[in-house]
Enzyme design. Sequence first.
Site, PDB file in Angstrom:
ATOM      1  N   PHE A 121      28.600  -3.847 -19.771  1.00  0.00           N
ATOM      2  CA  PHE A 121      27.428  -3.961 -20.638  1.00  0.00           C
ATOM      3  C   PHE A 121      27.167  -5.437 -20.888  1.00  0.00           C
ATOM      4  CE2 PHE A 121      25.059  -1.110 -23.735  1.00  0.00           C
ATOM      5  CZ  PHE A 121      24.903  -0.054 -22.840  1.00  0.00           C
ATOM      6  N   GLN A 234      16.788  -7.388 -33.346  1.00  0.00           N
ATOM      7  CA  GLN A 234      17.027  -7.337 -31.900  1.00  0.00           C
ATOM      8  C   GLN A 234      15.916  -6.585 -31.172  1.00  0.00           C
ATOM      9  OE1 GLN A 234      20.413  -4.922 -29.941  1.00  0.00           O
ATOM     10  NE2 GLN A 234      20.956  -7.062 -29.616  1.00  0.00           N
ATOM     11  N   HIS A 236      15.304  -5.054 -27.768  1.00  0.00           N
ATOM     12  CA  HIS A 236      16.030  -4.651 -26.561  1.00  0.00           C
ATOM     13  C   HIS A 236      15.126  -4.913 -25.366  1.00  0.00           C
ATOM     14  CE1 HIS A 236      18.101  -2.116 -23.666  1.00  0.00           C
ATOM     15  NE2 HIS A 236      19.082  -1.910 -24.524  1.00  0.00           N
ATOM     16  N   LEU A 250      13.937   3.925 -25.474  1.00  0.00           N
ATOM     17  CA  LEU A 250      14.946   3.068 -24.857  1.00  0.00           C
ATOM     18  C   LEU A 250      15.307   3.467 -23.430  1.00  0.00           C
ATOM     19  CD1 LEU A 250      16.752   0.661 -25.864  1.00  0.00           C
ATOM     20  CD2 LEU A 250      18.593   2.307 -25.768  1.00  0.00           C
ATOM     21  N   GLU A 253      20.970   0.020 -21.405  1.00  0.00           N
ATOM     22  CA  GLU A 253      21.539  -1.111 -20.671  1.00  0.00           C
ATOM     23  C   GLU A 253      22.516  -0.611 -19.606  1.00  0.00           C
ATOM     24  OE1 GLU A 253      22.180  -4.095 -23.523  1.00  0.00           O
ATOM     25  OE2 GLU A 253      23.879  -4.946 -22.473  1.00  0.00           O
ATOM     26  N   ARG A 309      21.007  -9.581 -24.812  1.00  0.00           N
ATOM     27  CA  ARG A 309      19.693  -8.938 -24.911  1.00  0.00           C
ATOM     28  C   ARG A 309      18.587  -9.907 -25.318  1.00  0.00           C
ATOM     29  NH1 ARG A 309      21.606  -3.285 -27.811  1.00  0.00           N
ATOM     30  NH2 ARG A 309      22.455  -2.432 -25.885  1.00  0.00           N
ATOM     31  N   HIS A 380      14.745  -2.756 -31.580  1.00  0.00           N
ATOM     32  CA  HIS A 380      15.873  -1.849 -31.359  1.00  0.00           C
ATOM     33  C   HIS A 380      16.872  -1.801 -32.504  1.00  0.00           C
ATOM     34  CE1 HIS A 380      18.593   0.470 -28.963  1.00  0.00           C
ATOM     35  NE2 HIS A 380      19.538  -0.450 -28.983  1.00  0.00           N
ATOM     36  N   ARG A 415      23.361  -8.730 -31.550  1.00  0.00           N
ATOM     37  CA  ARG A 415      24.424  -7.732 -31.337  1.00  0.00           C
ATOM     38  C   ARG A 415      24.610  -7.485 -29.846  1.00  0.00           C
ATOM     39  NH1 ARG A 415      24.661  -2.043 -30.422  1.00  0.00           N
ATOM     40  NH2 ARG A 415      22.394  -1.901 -30.477  1.00  0.00           N
TER      41      ARG A 415
HETATM   42  C1  LIG Z   1      18.037   4.935 -28.149  1.00  0.00           C
HETATM   43  C2  LIG Z   1      19.189   4.167 -28.728  1.00  0.00           C
HETATM   44  C3  LIG Z   1      20.351   4.024 -27.991  1.00  0.00           C
HETATM   45  C4  LIG Z   1      21.434   3.320 -28.522  1.00  0.00           C
HETATM   46  N1  LIG Z   1      22.582   3.223 -27.792  1.00  0.00           N
HETATM   47  C5  LIG Z   1      23.648   2.579 -28.306  1.00  0.00           C
HETATM   48  C6  LIG Z   1      24.877   2.490 -27.586  1.00  0.00           C
HETATM   49  O1  LIG Z   1      24.991   3.011 -26.490  1.00  0.00           O
HETATM   50  N2  LIG Z   1      25.895   1.839 -28.151  1.00  0.00           N
HETATM   51  C7  LIG Z   1      25.811   1.258 -29.379  1.00  0.00           C
HETATM   52  O2  LIG Z   1      26.788   0.684 -29.836  1.00  0.00           O
HETATM   53  N3  LIG Z   1      24.668   1.348 -30.098  1.00  0.00           N
HETATM   54  C8  LIG Z   1      23.594   1.986 -29.606  1.00  0.00           C
HETATM   55  N4  LIG Z   1      22.439   2.066 -30.332  1.00  0.00           N
HETATM   56  C9  LIG Z   1      22.434   1.599 -31.720  1.00  0.00           C
HETATM   57  C10 LIG Z   1      23.148   2.629 -32.580  1.00  0.00           C
HETATM   58  O3  LIG Z   1      22.846   3.926 -32.116  1.00  0.00           O
HETATM   59  C11 LIG Z   1      22.766   2.547 -34.063  1.00  0.00           C
HETATM   60  O4  LIG Z   1      22.843   1.222 -34.485  1.00  0.00           O
HETATM   61  C12 LIG Z   1      23.736   3.384 -34.874  1.00  0.00           C
HETATM   62  O5  LIG Z   1      23.771   4.702 -34.385  1.00  0.00           O
HETATM   63  C13 LIG Z   1      23.384   3.398 -36.348  1.00  0.00           C
HETATM   64  O6  LIG Z   1      24.266   4.287 -36.980  1.00  0.00           O
HETATM   65  P1  LIG Z   1      24.340   4.425 -38.563  1.00  0.00           P
HETATM   66  O7  LIG Z   1      25.446   5.366 -38.862  1.00  0.00           O
HETATM   67  O8  LIG Z   1      24.356   3.088 -39.177  1.00  0.00           O
HETATM   68  O9  LIG Z   1      22.938   5.075 -38.941  1.00  0.00           O
HETATM   69  P2  LIG Z   1      22.212   6.413 -38.398  1.00  0.00           P
HETATM   70  O10 LIG Z   1      22.919   7.086 -37.321  1.00  0.00           O
HETATM   71  O11 LIG Z   1      20.813   6.041 -38.184  1.00  0.00           O
HETATM   72  O12 LIG Z   1      22.232   7.322 -39.639  1.00  0.00           O
HETATM   73  C14 LIG Z   1      21.437   7.031 -40.767  1.00  0.00           C
HETATM   74  C15 LIG Z   1      21.543   8.189 -41.697  1.00  0.00           C
HETATM   75  O13 LIG Z   1      21.006   7.821 -42.952  1.00  0.00           O
HETATM   76  C16 LIG Z   1      20.153   8.836 -43.421  1.00  0.00           C
HETATM   77  N5  LIG Z   1      19.207   8.226 -44.354  1.00  0.00           N
HETATM   78  C17 LIG Z   1      18.413   7.154 -44.143  1.00  0.00           C
HETATM   79  N6  LIG Z   1      17.721   6.883 -45.262  1.00  0.00           N
HETATM   80  C18 LIG Z   1      18.091   7.793 -46.178  1.00  0.00           C
HETATM   81  C19 LIG Z   1      17.717   8.057 -47.528  1.00  0.00           C
HETATM   82  N7  LIG Z   1      16.807   7.311 -48.157  1.00  0.00           N
HETATM   83  N8  LIG Z   1      18.274   9.114 -48.175  1.00  0.00           N
HETATM   84  C20 LIG Z   1      19.182   9.893 -47.541  1.00  0.00           C
HETATM   85  N9  LIG Z   1      19.581   9.694 -46.281  1.00  0.00           N
HETATM   86  C21 LIG Z   1      19.038   8.659 -45.611  1.00  0.00           C
HETATM   87  C22 LIG Z   1      19.543   9.402 -42.168  1.00  0.00           C
HETATM   88  O14 LIG Z   1      19.013  10.673 -42.409  1.00  0.00           O
HETATM   89  C23 LIG Z   1      20.765   9.426 -41.259  1.00  0.00           C
HETATM   90  O15 LIG Z   1      21.535  10.555 -41.527  1.00  0.00           O
HETATM   91  C24 LIG Z   1      21.341   2.746 -29.798  1.00  0.00           C
HETATM   92  C25 LIG Z   1      20.162   2.877 -30.538  1.00  0.00           C
HETATM   93  C26 LIG Z   1      19.095   3.566 -29.990  1.00  0.00           C
HETATM   94  C27 LIG Z   1      17.830   3.668 -30.765  1.00  0.00           C
END
Ligand SMILES: Cc1cc2nc3c(=O)[nH]c(=O)nc-3n(C[C@H](O)[C@H](O)[C@H](O)COP(=O)(O)OP(=O)(O)OC[C@H]3O[C@@H](n4cnc5c(N)ncnc54)[C@H](O)[C@@H]3O)c2cc1C
Length: 604
Positions: A121, A234, A236, A250, A253, A309, A380, A415
């Site tokens: 990556f 970021q 992407h 997306l 990568e 990126r 992203h 990142r």
């Molecule tokens: C298409 C895509 C592919 C990706 N691929 C990768 C990868 O391969 N490797 C990597 O390291 N990263 C990747 N990323 C980045 C990574 O997926 C995210 O940064 C990460 O999943 C974020 O996780 P999190 O637990 O912080 O939040 P999330 O998984 O977004 O969870 C947020 C949670 O908060 C809740 N929430 C939000 N606001 C509120 C509120 N006001 N009240 C109650 N609940 C709320 C939502 O409902 C959800 O349950 C990718 C991102 C995308 C978009």
Amino acid sequence: MPEYQTHEHDVLVIGAGGAGLRAAIEASATRVSVGLVCKSLLGKAHTVMAEGGIAAALGNVDDRDNWQVHFSDTMRGGQYVNNWRMAELHAKEAPDRVRELEAWGALFDRTPDGRILQRNFGGHRYPRLAHVGDRTGLEMIRTLQDHGIHMGIDVHMESTVTRLLTENGRVVGAFGYERERGRFTIFRAKAVILATGGIGRAYKITSNSWEYTGDGHTLAYEAGAELIDMEFVQFHPTGMVWPPSVRGILVTEGVRGEGGILTNSQGRRFMFDDIPDAYRAQTASDEDEGWRYTQGDKTARRPPELLTRDHVSRCIVREIKEGRGSPHGGVFLDISWIKQRMSNAAEHIRKKLPSMYHQFKQLADIDITKEPMEVGPTTHYVMGGVRVDAETQMSSVPGLFAAGECAAGINGANRLGGNSLSDLLVFGKRAGEFAAKYAQSTGLGALSAEQVEQAARAALEPFERGAQGEGPYQVQYALQDMMQDLVGIVRKEAEMRAALEGLEKLRERAHRVGVGGHREYNPGWHAALDLPNLLLVSEADPRSAIARRESRGGHFREDYPDKDPTFGKVNLVIRKGQDGRMVVSRVPIPEMPQELRSVVEAMK
Ligand SMILES: Cc1cc2nc3c(=O)[nH]c(=O)nc-3n(C[C@H](O)[C@H](O)[C@H](O)COP(=O)(O)OP(=O)(O)OC[C@H]3O[C@@H](n4cnc5c(N)ncnc54)[C@H](O)[C@@H]3O)c2cc1C
């Protein structure tokens, strides 16, 4: 105070993505009571979309990998404004967190001798991403959910928190509403963990889901916490550009990690034309070396498509601006060319990149085993977020913790791909552990009737203005257009100042937004309540970006195109001032200890 339904927990986790689930598991393992709130159904959090993998120096594919290399890759990628202690903890603890996930049932792709397979990556020196095809996030969420569900966690699905409740500066709970019925809910808690993800919906072209409206950032800020690094967004390099309805989705990568190349309309592999000095020694000198690297040749160096990126995005923008783009305003990403090197190329592509194959076939009628994709940058990830203590993840507000994308520090200015999923596991666990400890050391605080009433009143205001008010979506679209145009990949002070003026007007419009109908599943109402959050993060971004008069990582200023060493020593911190306005200040980055400095030097 009217009687609203009230839940009591020792620890309340807001967000059920990777960070929230991992935090909830850890906290409940210490036998405190845990509540988990999320806007969507359990299993639907944004993490489920993650594709390429989890970065962890397991050394399964290349035994030269170790925490020191991962640490220095992360610091170099973040251009040294990262919180080095977080980067150190992350690099050291990620392998255990991945092995733990495997022990809980995650089925990773395998090496021939049965270990967890790791892929290349951008910005990672060795193959480092543990993955499940290009559906790693799904496997992560499934595993954490299966594990967590047996631990007695109370889950409140389809509930949105709109305000944190405080007592003498300490967090004592949260106020929110059920999306389905529209009823208000109060959560009393001794400690609260924010795990709400990012802010991508502030921009028009984004890979992010509808949930990414900057809620956690705003909840923390309004409760008195500090935000940090908000200028670092970021973009992407590879999002879909065609057809318009799927613009921004997306393209992992992982495509480039498997050998995909970027070309312009003249068929030129333009990434070879611009290799930053900091990466020259680690980058392939020709196409053959780049290909050998992607196929695991340990003597080869990475192809320039796997540079960080921020850099790849800017090179793509340059090609498009200078008239060498693809027909729909992107450039070409080609994995089909590997048929020149592999007899079973089509089968290999479908096996390693199943989601990408289906995504392009179904959404764009393109067979990626036969023809190139058209791609361009898409918003992203936000490196900025709640400022937390590296060890405990507690913010500057007692009892308030943050983890995952809504927290900040580990990534600095940029990142590396894969470092988010590992961040969720490492710091989700830490947040859960320390929030539970905090909860065990204190009692439930008192609720303020005034705060609850204010939150309820604010939530109902859009109904008072009714359908005569402006629709929330018009304001949201105007904001997204403005952020895309004025605070995007290439920034200028005059444009960002224009964005701040534009925000004032949008804020006035947001105050006039009205919704009709009733409170039961009313998406217009939900969009109206998201607006203040989107507006807040959209202000924090340009305010910090104006103050950082240099270019670094994801933040590129046309008027200050170079790095300035003075800014390499500071983070920009944002908080709410006494008069209610946003205050930006420079905070010095603590000196890195000698042993970590030596690691960085040794890896240069
Ligand atoms: C298409 C895509 C592919 C990706 N691929 C990768 C990868 O391969 N490797 C990597 O390291 N990263 C990747 N990323 C980045 C990574 O997926 C995210 O940064 C990460 O999943 C974020 O996780 P999190 O637990 O912080 O939040 P999330 O998984 O977004 O969870 C947020 C949670 O908060 C809740 N929430 C939000 N606001 C509120 C509120 N006001 N009240 C109650 N609940 C709320 C939502 O409902 C959800 O349950 C990718 C991102 C995308 C978009």
